[in-house]
Design a protein around this motif. Structure first.
Motif, mmCIF file in Angstrom:
data_model
loop_
_atom_site.group_PDB
_atom_site.id
_atom_site.type_symbol
_atom_site.label_atom_id
_atom_site.label_comp_id
_atom_site.label_asym_id
_atom_site.label_seq_id
_atom_site.Cartn_x
_atom_site.Cartn_y
_atom_site.Cartn_z
ATOM 1 N N ARG A 87 -3.669 48.952 31.449
ATOM 2 C CA ARG A 87 -5.090 48.640 31.646
ATOM 3 C C ARG A 87 -5.623 47.784 30.488
ATOM 4 N NH1 ARG A 87 -6.313 53.326 32.688
ATOM 5 N NH2 ARG A 87 -6.927 54.034 30.601
ATOM 6 N N LEU A 88 -5.215 48.118 29.275
ATOM 7 C CA LEU A 88 -5.644 47.348 28.102
ATOM 8 C C LEU A 88 -5.146 45.913 28.184
ATOM 9 C CD1 LEU A 88 -7.009 47.309 25.321
ATOM 10 C CD2 LEU A 88 -4.843 48.094 24.344
ATOM 11 N N ARG A 89 -3.879 45.723 28.574
ATOM 12 C CA ARG A 89 -3.342 44.375 28.699
ATOM 13 C C ARG A 89 -4.072 43.587 29.786
ATOM 14 N NH1 ARG A 89 -0.307 47.225 25.425
ATOM 15 N NH2 ARG A 89 -2.120 46.976 24.121
ATOM 16 N N ARG A 90 -4.372 44.240 30.920
ATOM 17 C CA ARG A 90 -5.100 43.546 31.996
ATOM 18 C C ARG A 90 -6.509 43.160 31.546
ATOM 19 N NH1 ARG A 90 -2.577 47.504 35.331
ATOM 20 N NH2 ARG A 90 -4.475 48.762 35.269
ATOM 21 N N ASP A 91 -7.174 44.066 30.834
ATOM 22 C CA ASP A 91 -8.526 43.773 30.350
ATOM 23 C C ASP A 91 -8.519 42.583 29.397
ATOM 24 O OD1 ASP A 91 -9.479 45.878 31.825
ATOM 25 O OD2 ASP A 91 -9.695 47.251 30.122
ATOM 26 N N LEU A 93 -5.882 40.186 28.989
ATOM 27 C CA LEU A 93 -5.199 38.969 29.429
ATOM 28 C C LEU A 93 -5.533 38.548 30.852
ATOM 29 C CD1 LEU A 93 -1.663 39.778 27.984
ATOM 30 C CD2 LEU A 93 -3.294 38.116 27.067
ATOM 31 N N GLY A 94 -6.164 39.421 31.622
ATOM 32 C CA GLY A 94 -6.444 39.102 33.018
ATOM 33 C C GLY A 94 -5.161 38.935 33.812
ATOM 34 N N GLU A 95 -5.093 37.885 34.641
ATOM 35 C CA GLU A 95 -3.907 37.654 35.466
ATOM 36 C C GLU A 95 -2.669 37.341 34.631
ATOM 37 O OE1 GLU A 95 -4.546 34.772 38.472
ATOM 38 O OE2 GLU A 95 -6.121 35.923 39.505
ATOM 39 N N GLU A 96 -2.868 36.860 33.399
ATOM 40 C CA GLU A 96 -1.724 36.549 32.543
ATOM 41 C C GLU A 96 -0.964 37.807 32.113
ATOM 42 O OE1 GLU A 96 -2.321 34.005 29.253
ATOM 43 O OE2 GLU A 96 -3.153 32.365 30.441
ATOM 44 N N ALA A 97 -1.545 38.983 32.355
ATOM 45 C CA ALA A 97 -0.841 40.228 32.039
ATOM 46 C C ALA A 97 0.375 40.441 32.932
ATOM 47 C CB ALA A 97 -1.793 41.417 32.169
ATOM 48 N N LEU A 98 0.520 39.654 33.984
ATOM 49 C CA LEU A 98 1.719 39.734 34.825
ATOM 50 C C LEU A 98 2.957 39.331 34.026
ATOM 51 C CD1 LEU A 98 0.354 38.198 38.142
ATOM 52 C CD2 LEU A 98 1.038 40.587 37.773
ATOM 53 N N ALA A 100 3.783 39.525 30.235
ATOM 54 C CA ALA A 100 3.267 39.951 28.935
ATOM 55 C C ALA A 100 3.985 41.214 28.491
ATOM 56 C CB ALA A 100 1.763 40.236 29.030
ATOM 57 N N ARG A 101 3.839 41.528 27.205
ATOM 58 C CA ARG A 101 4.256 42.848 26.729
ATOM 59 C C ARG A 101 3.221 43.859 27.182
ATOM 60 N NH1 ARG A 101 7.725 43.751 21.598
ATOM 61 N NH2 ARG A 101 9.074 42.864 23.212
ATOM 62 N N ILE A 102 3.681 44.896 27.859
ATOM 63 C CA ILE A 102 2.784 45.913 28.407
ATOM 64 C C ILE A 102 2.707 47.128 27.490
ATOM 65 C CG2 ILE A 102 2.326 47.421 30.377
ATOM 66 C CD1 ILE A 102 1.964 44.432 30.941
ATOM 67 N N VAL A 103 3.841 47.525 26.915
ATOM 68 C CA VAL A 103 3.873 48.704 26.035
ATOM 69 C C VAL A 103 4.386 48.281 24.663
ATOM 70 C CG1 VAL A 103 4.870 50.984 25.635
ATOM 71 C CG2 VAL A 103 4.200 50.303 27.953
#
Length: 333
Positions: A87-91, A93-98, A100-103
């Motif tokens: 959720r933090l990454r989506r908030d 980076l938006g769509e670029e969180a697809l 990305a480093r998630i954890v």
């Protein structure tokens, strides 16, 4: 949960927020506790310091995940923390969180776990005994939260041996192609998830690539230690007239070539399979933009003095290849 008592004064770092408890800080160290077990940690007077995961083989015996005692890191808590990280990454980076480093391990209170997302495929590293014991729960949580096509476990870093763990690469769930396609900053890319460096790609420079927009147009560029070519590809995206991709690894240059061709840059790209430092010394050409993004020179504290000398030498030769009025982009890790 088993209880561990710290020696007098050894709770101070943890109470200030440090998440590691070292083996020499524990009173009556009990190596018979199961690797990866939940433990409660108390100070010398019996007051709770927190809860963590135990690793009998490592100098870092406990990695704390809570400031409360008797707080296990179970499947529900893992899912909650992974969902929070996503959720933090989506908030942010938006769509670029697809892509990305998630954890981010300790950064997300998931010590010993790293997860990168490649537009529907995940590459994860389980680096500690505590997370190893919870691998199936982690995979379950990742599937529920992120719904990936596949999850690769890139459990081959040497640090796993310090935890008494074997090194391996295997598919944890679903299917994972060796060359996995994804999009980053408008560029079509592939990452070698199975045998590439780290998790297969480095997302840490994503914001820095945008800086090239100011200096790349019309430039002749030398991308040193290029790996899969992200710096040079972004330079081409922003209008560089030519980019020379340099790396000692033929496999890395093949990735860079695949990525350049996928974006229609093949006519402006050249590839140099060479030791970069020797190339910089022997090269007579000058460039508007020289990019140095080498692998880590310092693996530990002892190697820092030699690393500093190495960086100084590398940058000296890199600067000699920069045209007057040009730019040197230099990085270290």
């Amino acid at each position: 949960m088993k209880a561990l008592r710290l020696k007098k004064g050894c709770e101070r770092r943890a109470l200030r927020g440090h998440l590691w408890i070292f083996s020499n800080e524990i009173e009556d160290f009990d190596s018979s506790i199961e690797a990866g077990a939940d433990v409660s940690v108390f100070d010398s007077r019996g007051r709770p310091v927190g809860s963590g995961l135990f690793s009998p083989s490592s100098l870092i015996s406990v990695r704390l995940h809570s400031t409360k005692a008797e707080t296990p890191l179970d499947g529900a808590e893992l899912k909650s923390r992974i969902a929070g990280a996503a959720r933090l990454r989506r908030d942010w980076l938006g769509e670029e969180a697809l892509a990305a480093r998630i954890v981010y391990a300790e950064g997300d209170s998931l010590q010993g776990l790293v997860v990168d997302s490649f537009c529907g495929t995940l590459s994860a590293q389980v680096l500690t005994a505590g997370m190893e014991k919870r691998t199936e729960a982690i995979l379950d949580a990742l599937e529920e939260v992120l719904e990936p096509r596949g999850i690769l476990l890139r459990n081959d870093p040497p640090v796993r041996e310090l935890e008494g763990l074997s090194r391996e690469v295997r598919v944890g769930r679903g299917e994972v192609e060796r060359l996995t396609p994804f999009t980053l900053g408008g560029l079509k890319l592939v990452a070698d998830l199975h045998t590439g460096q780290k998790t297969g790609f480095f997302f840490d420079q994503r914001d820095n690539y945008r800086l090239l927009e100011r200096v790349a147009k019309g430039a002749k560029v030398l991308d040193c230690f290029c790996y899969s070519g992200s710096w040079g590809l972004n330079a081409l995206k922003y209008g560089a007239v030519e980019v020379h991709f340099a790396d000692i690894s033929a496999g890395a240059l093949e990735l860079a070539k695949i990525n350049a061709e996928a974006n229609g840059f093949e006519s402006r790209a050249d590839y140099l399979n060479a030791d970069v430092l020797e190339l910089l010394k022997e090269e007579k050409s000058e460039y508007n933009l020289v990019i140095l993004d080498p692998p880590a020179y310092a693996k530990n504290k002892k190697s820092v003095p030699a690393a500093l000398k190495g960086y100084l030498n590398l940058n000296k030769w890199g600067m000699r290849r920069v045209k007057k009025g040009g730019y040197l982009v230099t990085c270290s890790c």
